[in-house]
Design a protein around this motif. Structure first.
Motif, PDB file in Angstrom:
ATOM      1  N   HIS A 125     -14.974  -2.865  -1.610  1.00 49.91           N
ATOM      2  CA  HIS A 125     -15.146  -3.939  -2.585  1.00 49.91           C
ATOM      3  C   HIS A 125     -13.827  -4.616  -2.954  1.00 49.91           C
ATOM      4  N   ALA A 126     -12.708  -4.001  -2.630  1.00 49.36           N
ATOM      5  CA  ALA A 126     -11.405  -4.564  -2.995  1.00 49.36           C
ATOM      6  C   ALA A 126     -11.169  -5.859  -2.231  1.00 49.36           C
ATOM      7  N   GLY A 127     -10.653  -6.860  -2.919  1.00 50.25           N
ATOM      8  CA  GLY A 127     -10.351  -8.119  -2.254  1.00 50.25           C
ATOM      9  C   GLY A 127     -10.423  -9.283  -3.212  1.00 50.25           C
ATOM     10  N   ILE A 128     -10.315 -10.482  -2.653  1.00 47.73           N
ATOM     11  CA  ILE A 128     -10.356 -11.708  -3.442  1.00 47.73           C
ATOM     12  C   ILE A 128     -11.680 -12.407  -3.155  1.00 47.73           C
ATOM     13  N   TYR A 129     -12.414 -12.683  -4.214  1.00 46.43           N
ATOM     14  CA  TYR A 129     -13.727 -13.309  -4.109  1.00 46.43           C
ATOM     15  C   TYR A 129     -13.675 -14.736  -4.625  1.00 46.43           C
ATOM     16  N   GLU A 185      -9.906 -11.496  -8.221  1.00 47.82           N
ATOM     17  CA  GLU A 185      -9.307 -10.430  -7.424  1.00 47.82           C
ATOM     18  C   GLU A 185      -9.785  -9.097  -7.962  1.00 47.82           C
ATOM     19  N   ILE A 186     -10.429  -8.322  -7.110  1.00 49.57           N
ATOM     20  CA  ILE A 186     -10.876  -6.987  -7.500  1.00 49.57           C
ATOM     21  C   ILE A 186      -9.934  -5.984  -6.851  1.00 49.57           C
ATOM     22  N   VAL A 187      -9.272  -5.223  -7.694  1.00 44.58           N
ATOM     23  CA  VAL A 187      -8.335  -4.209  -7.239  1.00 44.58           C
ATOM     24  C   VAL A 187      -8.956  -2.845  -7.509  1.00 44.58           C
ATOM     25  N   VAL A 188      -8.940  -1.988  -6.505  1.00 45.20           N
ATOM     26  CA  VAL A 188      -9.446  -0.630  -6.639  1.00 45.20           C
ATOM     27  C   VAL A 188      -8.240   0.294  -6.642  1.00 45.20           C
ATOM     28  N   PHE A 244      13.456   3.675  -8.974  1.00 49.06           N
ATOM     29  CA  PHE A 244      13.170   4.348  -7.711  1.00 49.06           C
ATOM     30  C   PHE A 244      11.699   4.730  -7.692  1.00 49.06           C
ATOM     31  N   CYS A 245      10.976   4.266  -6.680  1.00 47.21           N
ATOM     32  CA  CYS A 245       9.566   4.572  -6.526  1.00 47.21           C
ATOM     33  C   CYS A 245       9.448   5.526  -5.345  1.00 47.21           C
ATOM     34  N   GLU A 246       8.942   6.736  -5.597  1.00 55.06           N
ATOM     35  CA  GLU A 246       8.882   7.757  -4.557  1.00 55.06           C
ATOM     36  C   GLU A 246       7.460   8.293  -4.410  1.00 55.06           C
ATOM     37  N   PRO A 247       6.704   7.765  -3.420  1.00 56.72           N
ATOM     38  CA  PRO A 247       5.358   8.283  -3.158  1.00 56.72           C
ATOM     39  C   PRO A 247       5.406   9.494  -2.228  1.00 56.72           C
ATOM     40  N   GLU A 248       4.289  10.198  -2.135  1.00 55.77           N
ATOM     41  CA  GLU A 248       4.208  11.335  -1.218  1.00 55.77           C
ATOM     42  C   GLU A 248       3.921  10.896   0.215  1.00 55.77           C
ATOM     43  N   ILE A 249       3.357   9.686   0.377  1.00 57.63           N
ATOM     44  CA  ILE A 249       3.093   9.151   1.713  1.00 57.63           C
ATOM     45  C   ILE A 249       3.801   7.810   1.854  1.00 57.63           C
ATOM     46  N   SER A 250       3.947   7.356   3.077  1.00 61.97           N
ATOM     47  CA  SER A 250       4.646   6.107   3.337  1.00 61.97           C
ATOM     48  C   SER A 250       3.687   4.927   3.261  1.00 61.97           C
ATOM     49  N   PHE A 251       3.725   4.192   2.149  1.00 61.50           N
ATOM     50  CA  PHE A 251       2.940   2.970   2.018  1.00 61.50           C
ATOM     51  C   PHE A 251       3.656   1.834   2.743  1.00 61.50           C
ATOM     52  N   ASP A 252       2.912   0.779   3.074  1.00 63.89           N
ATOM     53  CA  ASP A 252       3.529  -0.418   3.642  1.00 63.89           C
ATOM     54  C   ASP A 252       4.318  -1.159   2.570  1.00 63.89           C
ATOM     55  N   LYS A 253       3.805  -1.144   1.342  1.00 62.80           N
ATOM     56  CA  LYS A 253       4.484  -1.816   0.234  1.00 62.80           C
ATOM     57  C   LYS A 253       4.493  -0.925  -0.992  1.00 62.80           C
ATOM     58  N   ASP A 254       5.601  -0.943  -1.665  1.00 60.30           N
ATOM     59  CA  ASP A 254       5.721  -0.287  -2.961  1.00 60.30           C
ATOM     60  C   ASP A 254       5.811  -1.390  -3.994  1.00 60.30           C
ATOM     61  N   HIS A 255       5.215  -1.173  -5.127  1.00 61.28           N
ATOM     62  CA  HIS A 255       5.158  -2.197  -6.166  1.00 61.28           C
ATOM     63  C   HIS A 255       5.671  -1.610  -7.476  1.00 61.28           C
ATOM     64  N   ILE A 256       6.202  -2.466  -8.289  1.00 61.04           N
ATOM     65  CA  ILE A 256       6.543  -2.087  -9.648  1.00 61.04           C
ATOM     66  C   ILE A 256       6.001  -3.205 -10.539  1.00 61.04           C
ATOM     67  N   PRO A 285      -4.540  -4.770   0.789  1.00 64.89           N
ATOM     68  CA  PRO A 285      -3.594  -5.001  -0.301  1.00 64.89           C
ATOM     69  C   PRO A 285      -4.188  -4.882  -1.702  1.00 64.89           C
ATOM     70  N   CYS A 286      -5.497  -4.891  -1.825  1.00 59.03           N
ATOM     71  CA  CYS A 286      -6.130  -4.751  -3.147  1.00 59.03           C
ATOM     72  C   CYS A 286      -6.616  -3.331  -3.396  1.00 59.03           C
ATOM     73  N   ALA A 287      -6.268  -2.400  -2.517  1.00 65.46           N
ATOM     74  CA  ALA A 287      -6.575  -0.980  -2.707  1.00 65.46           C
ATOM     75  C   ALA A 287      -5.254  -0.271  -2.987  1.00 65.46           C
TER      76      ALA A 287
END
Length: 140
Positions: free
Chosen positions: A8-12, A33-36, A62-74, A122-124
């Motif tokens: 369901h995530a996306g732009i409607y 925009e529905i973000v999940v 510093f944003c440190e996730p446990e997995i490698s995302f394509d994008k990190d956001h703040i 990108p919306c998940a």
């Protein structure tokens, strides 16, 4: 939507067509925009933040996730748009994105959170990180 999933995530958008002229569509009026969130575990957000930072200083989050995302956001509390960076450097098998901020002003005084996403969805988003409070004061 009874049970929201990443599908369901996306732009409607909404368009209208007329029965007697099906090939004529109206323009898109508004989009939604529905973000999940909560798709992946939240990253850790940290920074060179002391209780109060003086105006004019430069600092990093510093944003440190446990997995490698394509994008990190703040994102800053109470703002619709976030600052984003592409995946940061890998260090000691951990992933880290660096968000430089500054020179800071009292307008930067907000609560910040970090999250990650992938290019194909990108919306998940991951869960939001624990909030990080920044207080900036003018030099006296």
């Amino acid at each position: 939507m009874s049970l929201v999933t990443t599908a369901h995530a996306g732009i409607y958008g909404c368009s209208i067509t007329h029965n007697h002229i099906p090939s004529v569509w109206s323009g898109h009026i508004d989009t939604l925009e529905i973000v999940v969130t909560g798709i992946h575990k939240e990253p850790s957000l940290s920074g060179q933040v002391v209780p109060v930072v003086m105006s004019g200083e430069n600092l990093n989050f510093f944003c440190e996730p446990e997995i490698s995302f394509d994008k990190d956001h703040i994102s800053r509390e109470e703002e619709a748009h976030e600052q984003q960076l592409t995946r940061g450097q890998s260090r000691n098998s951990a992933f880290q994105a660096i968000f430089p901020l500054g020179p800071v002003t009292p307008a930067h005084s907000r609560t910040y959170s970090g999250y990650g996403s992938f290019n194909h969805s990108p919306c998940a988003w991951s869960d939001l990180s624990d909030p990080l409070q920044l207080s900036v004061t003018d030099a006296a």
